[in-house]
Design a protein around this motif. Structure first.
Motif, PDB file in Angstrom:
ATOM      1  N   ASN A  52       0.848  -1.142   0.084  1.00 13.11           N
ATOM      2  CA  ASN A  52      -0.055   0.095  -0.054  1.00 13.11           C
ATOM      3  C   ASN A  52       0.895   1.208  -0.119  1.00 13.11           C
ATOM      4  O   ASN A  52       1.640   1.412   0.790  1.00 13.11           O
ATOM      5  N   LEU A  53       0.541   2.231  -0.907  1.00 13.19           N
ATOM      6  CA  LEU A  53       1.393   3.375  -1.087  1.00 13.19           C
ATOM      7  C   LEU A  53       0.441   4.604  -1.203  1.00 13.19           C
ATOM      8  O   LEU A  53      -0.101   4.682  -2.191  1.00 13.19           O
ATOM      9  N   ARG A  54       0.052   4.949   0.078  1.00 13.44           N
ATOM     10  CA  ARG A  54      -0.956   6.230   0.234  1.00 13.44           C
ATOM     11  C   ARG A  54      -2.209   5.880  -0.311  1.00 13.44           C
ATOM     12  O   ARG A  54      -2.807   6.530  -0.996  1.00 13.44           O
ATOM     13  N   GLY A  55      -2.696   4.617  -0.238  1.00 12.48           N
ATOM     14  CA  GLY A  55      -3.918   4.057  -0.560  1.00 12.48           C
ATOM     15  C   GLY A  55      -3.972   3.543  -1.954  1.00 12.48           C
ATOM     16  O   GLY A  55      -5.045   3.073  -2.206  1.00 12.48           O
ATOM     17  N   SER A  56      -2.892   3.374  -2.838  1.00 11.05           N
ATOM     18  CA  SER A  56      -2.838   2.763  -3.619  1.00 11.05           C
ATOM     19  C   SER A  56      -2.138   1.341  -3.649  1.00 11.05           C
ATOM     20  O   SER A  56      -1.025   1.168  -3.104  1.00 11.05           O
ATOM     21  N   VAL A  57      -2.458   0.292  -4.448  1.00  8.02           N
ATOM     22  CA  VAL A  57      -2.126  -0.913  -4.506  1.00  8.02           C
ATOM     23  C   VAL A  57      -0.882  -1.004  -5.352  1.00  8.02           C
ATOM     24  O   VAL A  57      -1.181  -0.724  -6.653  1.00  8.02           O
ATOM     25  N   VAL A  58       0.490  -1.097  -5.228  1.00 11.59           N
ATOM     26  CA  VAL A  58       1.498  -0.975  -6.059  1.00 11.59           C
ATOM     27  C   VAL A  58       2.260  -2.707  -5.979  1.00 11.59           C
ATOM     28  O   VAL A  58       2.522  -3.021  -4.911  1.00 11.59           O
ATOM     29  N   PRO A  59       2.388  -3.206  -7.297  1.00  8.85           N
ATOM     30  CA  PRO A  59       3.129  -4.417  -7.252  1.00  8.85           C
ATOM     31  C   PRO A  59       4.519  -4.250  -7.081  1.00  8.85           C
ATOM     32  O   PRO A  59       5.165  -3.269  -7.386  1.00  8.85           O
ATOM     33  N   VAL A  60       5.136  -5.139  -6.298  1.00  8.27           N
ATOM     34  CA  VAL A  60       6.729  -5.165  -6.417  1.00  8.27           C
ATOM     35  C   VAL A  60       7.193  -6.270  -7.282  1.00  8.27           C
ATOM     36  O   VAL A  60       6.843  -7.372  -7.094  1.00  8.27           O
ATOM     37  N   VAL A  61       8.069  -5.694  -8.338  1.00 11.90           N
ATOM     38  CA  VAL A  61       8.826  -6.691  -8.976  1.00 11.90           C
ATOM     39  C   VAL A  61      10.136  -7.166  -8.639  1.00 11.90           C
ATOM     40  O   VAL A  61      10.872  -6.049  -8.173  1.00 11.90           O
ATOM     41  N   ASP A  62      10.695  -8.385  -8.606  1.00 11.68           N
ATOM     42  CA  ASP A  62      11.890  -8.677  -8.236  1.00 11.68           C
ATOM     43  C   ASP A  62      12.612  -8.700  -9.535  1.00 11.68           C
ATOM     44  O   ASP A  62      12.486  -9.871  -9.908  1.00 11.68           O
ATOM     45  N   LEU A  63      13.413  -7.892  -9.732  1.00 11.93           N
ATOM     46  CA  LEU A  63      14.056  -7.686 -11.261  1.00 11.93           C
ATOM     47  C   LEU A  63      14.993  -9.070 -11.248  1.00 11.93           C
ATOM     48  O   LEU A  63      15.348  -9.359 -12.342  1.00 11.93           O
ATOM     49  N   ALA A  64      15.474  -9.363 -10.032  1.00  9.84           N
ATOM     50  CA  ALA A  64      16.629 -10.544 -10.222  1.00  9.84           C
ATOM     51  C   ALA A  64      15.822 -11.783 -10.765  1.00  9.84           C
ATOM     52  O   ALA A  64      16.301 -12.270 -11.773  1.00  9.84           O
ATOM     53  N   VAL A  65      14.629 -11.975 -10.412  1.00 11.04           N
ATOM     54  CA  VAL A  65      13.903 -13.181 -10.638  1.00 11.04           C
ATOM     55  C   VAL A  65      13.373 -13.093 -12.405  1.00 11.04           C
ATOM     56  O   VAL A  65      13.615 -13.808 -13.196  1.00 11.04           O
ATOM     57  N   LYS A  66      12.975 -11.768 -12.599  1.00 12.12           N
ATOM     58  CA  LYS A  66      12.654 -11.387 -13.992  1.00 12.12           C
ATOM     59  C   LYS A  66      13.729 -11.368 -14.925  1.00 12.12           C
ATOM     60  O   LYS A  66      13.607 -11.726 -16.121  1.00 12.12           O
ATOM     61  N   LEU A  67      15.148 -10.969 -14.565  1.00 14.02           N
ATOM     62  CA  LEU A  67      16.165 -11.254 -15.242  1.00 14.02           C
ATOM     63  C   LEU A  67      17.096 -12.597 -15.292  1.00 14.02           C
ATOM     64  O   LEU A  67      18.022 -12.659 -15.476  1.00 14.02           O
ATOM     65  N   ASP A  68      16.263 -13.669 -14.668  1.00 16.50           N
ATOM     66  CA  ASP A  68      16.834 -14.889 -14.512  1.00 16.50           C
ATOM     67  C   ASP A  68      17.978 -15.161 -13.837  1.00 16.50           C
ATOM     68  O   ASP A  68      18.940 -15.892 -14.087  1.00 16.50           O
ATOM     69  N   THR A  69      17.994 -14.805 -12.680  1.00 17.60           N
ATOM     70  CA  THR A  69      19.060 -14.837 -11.536  1.00 17.60           C
ATOM     71  C   THR A  69      18.163 -15.165 -10.441  1.00 17.60           C
ATOM     72  O   THR A  69      16.951 -15.270 -10.101  1.00 17.60           O
ATOM     73  N   PRO A  70      18.933 -15.666  -9.282  1.00 15.61           N
ATOM     74  CA  PRO A  70      18.157 -16.237  -8.157  1.00 15.61           C
ATOM     75  C   PRO A  70      17.238 -14.867  -7.325  1.00 15.61           C
ATOM     76  O   PRO A  70      17.864 -13.901  -7.589  1.00 15.61           O
ATOM     77  N   PRO A  71      16.371 -15.247  -6.687  1.00 18.73           N
ATOM     78  CA  PRO A  71      15.545 -14.216  -6.133  1.00 18.73           C
ATOM     79  C   PRO A  71      16.336 -13.270  -5.278  1.00 18.73           C
ATOM     80  O   PRO A  71      17.364 -13.963  -4.468  1.00 18.73           O
ATOM     81  N   SER A  72      16.138 -12.127  -5.138  1.00 16.86           N
ATOM     82  CA  SER A  72      16.645 -11.238  -3.947  1.00 16.86           C
ATOM     83  C   SER A  72      16.492 -11.813  -2.572  1.00 16.86           C
ATOM     84  O   SER A  72      15.408 -12.225  -2.308  1.00 16.86           O
ATOM     85  N   THR A  73      17.528 -11.690  -1.769  1.00 15.59           N
ATOM     86  CA  THR A  73      17.398 -12.010  -0.484  1.00 15.59           C
ATOM     87  C   THR A  73      17.219 -10.619   0.278  1.00 15.59           C
ATOM     88  O   THR A  73      17.940  -9.849   0.190  1.00 15.59           O
ATOM     89  N   LEU A  74      16.437 -10.891   1.214  1.00 11.67           N
ATOM     90  CA  LEU A  74      16.004  -9.627   1.733  1.00 11.67           C
ATOM     91  C   LEU A  74      17.013  -9.479   3.114  1.00 11.67           C
ATOM     92  O   LEU A  74      17.248 -10.196   3.730  1.00 11.67           O
ATOM     93  N   THR A  75      17.651  -8.113   3.099  1.00 12.16           N
ATOM     94  CA  THR A  75      18.625  -7.646   4.141  1.00 12.16           C
ATOM     95  C   THR A  75      18.021  -6.323   4.794  1.00 12.16           C
ATOM     96  O   THR A  75      17.136  -5.694   4.113  1.00 12.16           O
ATOM     97  N   ARG A  76      18.716  -5.870   5.579  1.00 11.13           N
ATOM     98  CA  ARG A  76      18.384  -4.586   6.164  1.00 11.13           C
ATOM     99  C   ARG A  76      18.443  -3.654   5.204  1.00 11.13           C
ATOM    100  O   ARG A  76      18.014  -2.304   5.403  1.00 11.13           O
ATOM    101  N   TRP A  77      19.301  -3.524   4.378  1.00 10.38           N
ATOM    102  CA  TRP A  77      19.345  -2.646   3.118  1.00 10.38           C
ATOM    103  C   TRP A  77      18.725  -2.739   1.966  1.00 10.38           C
ATOM    104  O   TRP A  77      18.298  -1.812   1.059  1.00 10.38           O
ATOM    105  N   SER A  78      17.663  -3.852   2.049  1.00 13.14           N
ATOM    106  CA  SER A  78      16.870  -4.061   0.792  1.00 13.14           C
ATOM    107  C   SER A  78      15.765  -2.808   0.891  1.00 13.14           C
ATOM    108  O   SER A  78      15.423  -2.388   1.815  1.00 13.14           O
ATOM    109  N   CYS A  79      15.311  -2.509  -0.443  1.00 12.37           N
ATOM    110  CA  CYS A  79      14.377  -1.146  -0.275  1.00 12.37           C
ATOM    111  C   CYS A  79      13.526  -1.322  -1.715  1.00 12.37           C
ATOM    112  O   CYS A  79      13.923  -2.435  -2.484  1.00 12.37           O
ATOM    113  N   ILE A  80      12.433  -0.682  -1.827  1.00  8.33           N
ATOM    114  CA  ILE A  80      11.673  -0.510  -2.996  1.00  8.33           C
ATOM    115  C   ILE A  80      11.945   0.683  -3.751  1.00  8.33           C
ATOM    116  O   ILE A  80      11.832   1.672  -3.056  1.00  8.33           O
TER     117      ILE A  80
END
Length: 169
Positions: free
Chosen positions: A53-81
């Motif tokens: 939810n971004l200020r009342g709007s539903v926003v999809p989150v794309v994992d570019l790593a998966v989209k570009l055929d690499t392993p999924p991103s691993t979440l860390t404290r530096w992960s962001c959107i």
């Protein structure tokens, strides 16, 4: 004597995923937010991490790593959107891109952008605007054309994902 007009430079935001540094034109970037909870959507493509939810709007989150055929991103404290706008049949659609971390804002002139090599990159060449020369040419950053990374059908599929409604009590 005519005055020379300097070539226009462009600013880019660099970010990291899958161990590589990429950059987007700064005008495509709307904001950067801390990665918090993202709601997974059953049946969504594997590269759609979920929605938030971004200020009342539903926003999809794309994992570019998966989209570009690499392993999924691993979440860390530096992960962001990185919230961006993409063009879809002349209309602008807001999407979130999962990044492992943010790099910096870089300014590149026309001479600093070179075509990508026809081999050796993990990314489909159509997805790149080029490669930006940084640090006096000692380092390169891949410049993504986010409008081409996701096809019209993919953007529509990602943007139409809605979280399941809570059952009525």
């Amino acid at each position: 004597m005519s005055e020379l007009t300097p070539a226009t430079s462009t600013q880019y935001l660099s970010f990291f995923f899958a161990g590589e540094e990429y950059a987007l034109g700064i005008l495509k970037v709307k904001e950067i937010i801390e990665y918090t909870s993202v709601t997974r959507i059953p049946g969504a493509p594997g590269w759609v991490r979920g929605v938030f939810n971004l200020r009342g709007s539903v926003v999809p989150v794309v994992d570019l790593a998966v989209k570009l055929d690499t392993p999924p991103s691993t979440l860390t404290r530096w992960s962001c959107i990185v919230v961006v706008e993409v063009k879809l049949d002349g209309e602008r659609i807001v999407l979130g891109l999962l990044a492992d971390s943010i790099g910096q804002v870089i300014e590149l002139g026309p001479a600093d952008v070179v075509p990508p090599p026809s081999f050796g990159t993990k990314v489909h060449l159509d997805y790149l605007l080029g490669m930006g020369r940084m640090e006096a040419g000692r380092k390169f950053v891949l410049l993504l054309d986010i409008d081409k990374v996701l096809s019209t059908q993919e953007v529509l599929a990602a943007h139409s994902q809605q979280p399941p409604e809570a059952p009525a009590s």
